[in-house]
Motif scaffolding. Sequence first.
Motif, short mmCIF file in Angstrom:
data_model
loop_
_atom_site.label_atom_id
_atom_site.label_comp_id
_atom_site.label_asym_id
_atom_site.label_seq_id
_atom_site.Cartn_x
_atom_site.Cartn_y
_atom_site.Cartn_z
N PHE A 231 0.62 -1.10 -0.15
CA PHE A 231 0.02 -0.36 -0.08
C PHE A 231 1.04 1.40 -0.50
CE2 PHE A 231 -2.19 3.19 2.39
CZ PHE A 231 -2.86 3.92 1.52
N VAL A 232 1.63 1.16 1.01
CA VAL A 232 2.68 2.33 1.28
C VAL A 232 3.54 2.93 0.17
CG1 VAL A 232 4.58 3.51 2.07
CG2 VAL A 232 3.08 2.56 3.17
N VAL A 233 3.88 1.68 -1.13
CA VAL A 233 4.72 1.98 -2.41
C VAL A 233 4.23 1.62 -2.81
CG1 VAL A 233 6.50 0.95 -3.57
CG2 VAL A 233 7.16 0.57 -1.14
N HIS A 234 3.30 1.01 -3.68
CA HIS A 234 2.94 0.81 -4.32
C HIS A 234 1.65 1.86 -5.04
CE1 HIS A 234 -0.18 -0.85 -7.58
NE2 HIS A 234 0.54 -1.29 -8.51
N ASP A 235 0.58 1.94 -3.36
CA ASP A 235 -0.08 2.99 -4.27
C ASP A 235 -0.25 4.47 -3.59
OD1 ASP A 235 -2.01 0.75 -4.72
OD2 ASP A 235 -3.44 0.87 -3.04
N GLY A 236 1.06 4.47 -3.02
CA GLY A 236 1.52 5.88 -2.20
C GLY A 236 2.34 6.47 -2.72
N LEU A 237 3.42 5.49 -3.38
CA LEU A 237 4.82 6.66 -3.52
C LEU A 237 4.42 6.28 -5.63
CD1 LEU A 237 7.67 5.55 -1.59
CD2 LEU A 237 7.02 7.72 -2.22
N LEU B 43 7.86 -4.96 -4.86
CA LEU B 43 9.00 -4.36 -4.14
C LEU B 43 10.24 -4.56 -4.52
CD1 LEU B 43 7.78 -5.75 -0.63
CD2 LEU B 43 6.96 -3.22 -1.43
N TYR B 44 10.35 -5.42 -5.58
CA TYR B 44 12.17 -5.73 -5.68
C TYR B 44 11.60 -5.26 -7.41
CZ TYR B 44 14.95 -7.66 -8.93
OH TYR B 44 16.27 -8.20 -9.28
N ALA B 45 12.40 -4.77 -7.62
CA ALA B 45 12.82 -3.79 -9.13
C ALA B 45 14.11 -4.20 -9.96
CB ALA B 45 12.97 -2.17 -8.53
N PRO B 46 13.75 -4.68 -10.65
CA PRO B 46 15.57 -4.99 -11.42
C PRO B 46 15.49 -3.55 -12.65
CG PRO B 46 13.29 -6.89 -12.33
CD PRO B 46 13.18 -5.90 -11.81
N PRO B 47 16.78 -4.13 -12.71
CA PRO B 47 17.38 -2.88 -13.27
C PRO B 47 16.76 -2.42 -14.65
CG PRO B 47 19.18 -3.99 -12.85
CD PRO B 47 18.07 -4.93 -12.53
N VAL B 48 16.83 -0.80 -14.00
CA VAL B 48 16.14 0.42 -15.49
C VAL B 48 16.74 -0.70 -16.41
CG1 VAL B 48 15.37 2.33 -16.29
CG2 VAL B 48 15.39 1.86 -13.30
N ARG B 49 17.59 -0.70 -17.11
CA ARG B 49 18.44 -0.91 -18.37
C ARG B 49 17.70 -1.99 -18.84
NH1 ARG B 49 21.97 -4.16 -17.03
NH2 ARG B 49 23.54 -3.82 -14.98
N LEU B 50 17.40 -2.96 -18.23
CA LEU B 50 17.02 -4.56 -18.76
C LEU B 50 15.39 -4.47 -19.20
CD1 LEU B 50 19.05 -6.99 -15.75
CD2 LEU B 50 19.21 -6.66 -18.09
N LEU B 51 14.76 -3.86 -17.38
CA LEU B 51 13.76 -3.23 -18.52
C LEU B 51 12.84 -2.53 -19.25
CD1 LEU B 51 12.30 -2.24 -15.00
CD2 LEU B 51 12.01 -4.87 -15.89
N LYS B 52 13.80 -1.93 -19.94
CA LYS B 52 14.00 -0.98 -21.38
C LYS B 52 14.27 -2.15 -22.71
CE LYS B 52 15.13 3.58 -19.83
NZ LYS B 52 15.56 4.45 -19.70
#
Length: 185
Positions: free
Chosen positions: A92-98, A139-148
């Motif tokens: 809730f804090v991370v996804h809905d809030g931030l 709550l886990y985010a792969p590196p942005v370059r991999l996602l791109k």
Amino acid sequence: MMLLIEGLVVLATVLVMEGVAYAVHRWVMHGPLGWGWHRSHHEEREGVFERNDLYAVVFSILAGALIAFGMAGVWPLRQVGVGLMVYGVLYFVVHDGLVHQRWPFRLMPRGGYVKRLVQAHKMHHAVDGRDGCVSFGFLYAPPVRLLKARLQANASARKPRGPDGSFRAVDGRPAERAVGPPPGN
């Protein structure tokens, strides 16, 4: 000693829940079974709630049931339920809030892991529809370059969709009728 073990069960549940959440998000919410509720999360929201919020209700009921069974003496269900509840609060804090700014105040991370988490989820929403998305964790985010890179690969493999959401052949006809040359040729 028992308090330490119970705390470890809660912590382990929170950690395991990220994997469970990934799987549910990837294969249930973005699958044919759960897309009916989750679609609302990928469209413009009108009002405070969206149909996708029903998932939070389901997981809250599950956490409450686990805590109740644990309080009735079925160990370690209380701790698992508390871990599920803690994960829900973090979600809730991370996804809905931030990430989605569903709070009455705005807080935008300027750097570090939290910024990467926000970027990863925004890339998840960069795709129209349920197919071709990236970053299904919360709550886990792969590196942005991999996602791109994954987004680009998915875009080249994706078929165009019509206004009704059905797959279309390159010439715009529904895919199930797009066998043979286009009409008029």
